[in-house]
Design a protein around this motif. Structure first.
Motif: not given
Length: 108
Positions: A50-61
């Motif tokens: 399944k496709l999911k969204i990254h929630t790791d703050p470092v990855k997102v920033i």
């Protein structure tokens, strides 16, 4: 509304703390309507088929500022708690409307 972010990280080579730090100012989106298609694709990953969204703050920033993850990890980020609170929209599904036409052509 977008929020401003200031990231401070050391320059390459010999550094004197606080003297030759690099500063990056960027805007972080606070809703899906401010995320570009490229940023959206960069936030996606596959898990258990399944496709999911990254929630790791470092990855997102990293995705929203264009800086490498390792650089973000080593940086000092002003207002990090406020920034992570504003990223709560990543846990909600994106709402979108399929257009009737694109460039004058009907969408099926």
């Amino acid at each position: 509304m977008k929020i401003d972010i200031t990231i401070t990280y050391p320059s390459e080579g010999l550094t004197v703390t606080g003297r030759n730090d690099q500063r990056v100012k960027a805007e972080i989106p606070t809703g899906w309507h401010q995320v570009t298609y490229k940023q959206y694709l960069d936030l996606l990953f596959e898990e258990d088929g399944k496709l999911k969204i990254h929630t790791d703050p470092v990855k997102v920033i990293s995705v929203f500022t264009g800086l490498e993850e390792e650089l973000v990890r080593k940086s000092k980020i002003k207002n990090l708690k406020v920034i992570t609170a504003c990223l709560h929209f990543l846990g909600k599904p994106m709402t979108y409307v399929t257009p009737v036409t694109v460039l004058g052509y009907k969408v099926a």
